[in-house]
Design an enzyme around this catalytic site. Structure first.
Site, PDB file in Angstrom:
ATOM      1  N   TYR A  26      35.554  84.496 -24.034  1.00 20.16           N
ATOM      2  CA  TYR A  26      35.888  83.069 -24.081  1.00 20.16           C
ATOM      3  C   TYR A  26      37.096  82.832 -24.982  1.00 20.16           C
ATOM      4  O   TYR A  26      37.224  83.412 -26.067  1.00 20.16           O
ATOM      5  CB  TYR A  26      34.724  82.236 -24.607  1.00 20.16           C
ATOM      6  N   TYR A  58      37.162  80.274 -18.340  1.00 18.91           N
ATOM      7  CA  TYR A  58      38.008  80.775 -19.425  1.00 18.91           C
ATOM      8  C   TYR A  58      39.460  80.949 -18.995  1.00 18.91           C
ATOM      9  O   TYR A  58      40.334  81.161 -19.842  1.00 18.91           O
ATOM     10  CB  TYR A  58      37.484  82.118 -19.940  1.00 18.91           C
ATOM     11  N   TYR A 178      24.000  84.735 -26.165  1.00 19.60           N
ATOM     12  CA  TYR A 178      25.356  84.261 -26.442  1.00 19.60           C
ATOM     13  C   TYR A 178      25.397  83.738 -27.869  1.00 19.60           C
ATOM     14  O   TYR A 178      24.366  83.478 -28.485  1.00 19.60           O
ATOM     15  CB  TYR A 178      25.795  83.217 -25.416  1.00 19.60           C
ATOM     16  N   LEU A 181      26.551  85.773 -33.213  1.00 21.70           N
ATOM     17  CA  LEU A 181      26.978  85.716 -34.611  1.00 21.70           C
ATOM     18  C   LEU A 181      27.006  84.286 -35.135  1.00 21.70           C
ATOM     19  O   LEU A 181      27.294  84.060 -36.302  1.00 21.70           O
ATOM     20  CB  LEU A 181      28.362  86.359 -34.770  1.00 21.70           C
ATOM     21  N   PHE A 234      38.960  88.635 -30.058  1.00 18.33           N
ATOM     22  CA  PHE A 234      40.234  89.164 -29.586  1.00 18.33           C
ATOM     23  C   PHE A 234      40.953  89.880 -30.731  1.00 18.33           C
ATOM     24  O   PHE A 234      42.119  90.236 -30.614  1.00 18.33           O
ATOM     25  CB  PHE A 234      41.116  88.036 -29.041  1.00 18.33           C
TER      26      PHE A 234
END
Length: 285
Positions: A26, A58, A178, A181, A234
């Site tokens: 995402y 996305y 999902y 964290l 990312f």
């Protein structure tokens, strides 16, 4: 259950299997430079990830597909090694829209199939090509739909879902967590006043004990319970770090301690849907 960096698949009830850790992809399209997702997926595959979680919403599935195809061409992986999960967005819940939407995902990926295709959100927006439809007064345009499918579940130490986990285990259903964290802070989706999970004292003390980060402890907690996790990143170092969870294990006492952190705090409250007649969390507030 033995899990390692080399082999970390868990069985599904239909005879297939799913890698217990995946890369979430995402991103906010307007804020993410072109090529960022493709680079991240390639780093993830080189690191050992074999599960990639994506969605047409996305707007980067073409980059995901590009990265997967490149790694196949290099001989790093074969297509059957990769588990790709795609998602049906809220504006395409009408039955006649499902197949064309899936086919659009396949064209973007330039792959022959996806391994899992799920309904992303259990409520619908007005059907059409606009992702977030509103009326002339700025109000969300909702749509009533009939969902006969399973929706993946938020799951982390502040929202451990013990009853759901027990039910799923009894019925051979695998949970995909999902936001494992609890770090998303998009105010359209998330209650930003919720406590920051990764600053928790217990998680950080366990991290020091095992020479791991709080994030690694959180991910280890869930995979040790048999819950699939799909942390999004990312950042090349974080992608690698999130995968380094197979070289330690938590004791029964430590697992119980983390379970006791449960506050029934749902980070992703999906606030843009709170006025939807089918909003599922009204009873929680």
């Amino acid at each position: 259950m033995y899990l390692s960096a080399a082999y970390h698949r868990i069985p599904l009830s239909d005879g297939n299997s799913i890698p217990i850790i995946g890369l979430g992809t995402y991103s906010e399209p307007r804020l993410t430079p072109k090529g960022t997702c493709a680079r991240s997926v390639k780093i993830a595959i080189d690191t050992g990830y074999r599960h990639i979680d994506g969605a047409y919403l996305y707007q980067n599935e073409h980059e995901v597909g590009e990265a997967i195809r490149e790694k196949i061409a290099e001989g790093k992986v074969q297509r059957q090694d990769i588990f790709y999960c795609g998602k049906l967005w809220a504006t395409h819940h009408d039955p006649q829209m499902v197949r064309p939407t899936l086919e659009r995902t396949l064209r973007g990926l330039q792959l022959d199939y996806v391994d899992l295709y799920i309904i992303e959100i259990p409520m619908a927006f007005k059907p059409g090509d606009e992702f977030y439809p509103k009326d002339e007064n700025g109000k969300w345009l909702y749509h009533k739909s009939n969902l006969c499918a399973t929706w993946e579940v938020e799951c982390h130490p502040y929202f451990t879902q013990p009853k759901l986990l027990k039910f799923c285990q009894q019925h051979d259903i695998v949970i995909i967590a999902y936001s494992p964290l609890g770090t998303s802070r998009n105010p359209s989706w998330v209650n930003v006043s919720s406590p920051p999970l990764l600053k928790d004292a217990l998680l950080n003390s366990l991290g020091k004990k095992y020479n791991k980060t709080a994030a690694q402890v959180v991910l280890r907690f869930n995979i040790q319970r048999g819950v699939v996790v799909i942390p999004k990143s990312f950042n090349p170092e974080r992608i690698k770090e999130n995968f380094q969870i197979f070289d330690f294990s938590l004791t029964e006492e430590e697992m119980k301690g983390i379970e006791d952190l449960n506050k029934n705090v749902r980070f992703v409250e999906m606030l843009m849907w709170c006025d939807h007649p089918e909003y599922p969390f009204h009873d929680e507030y």
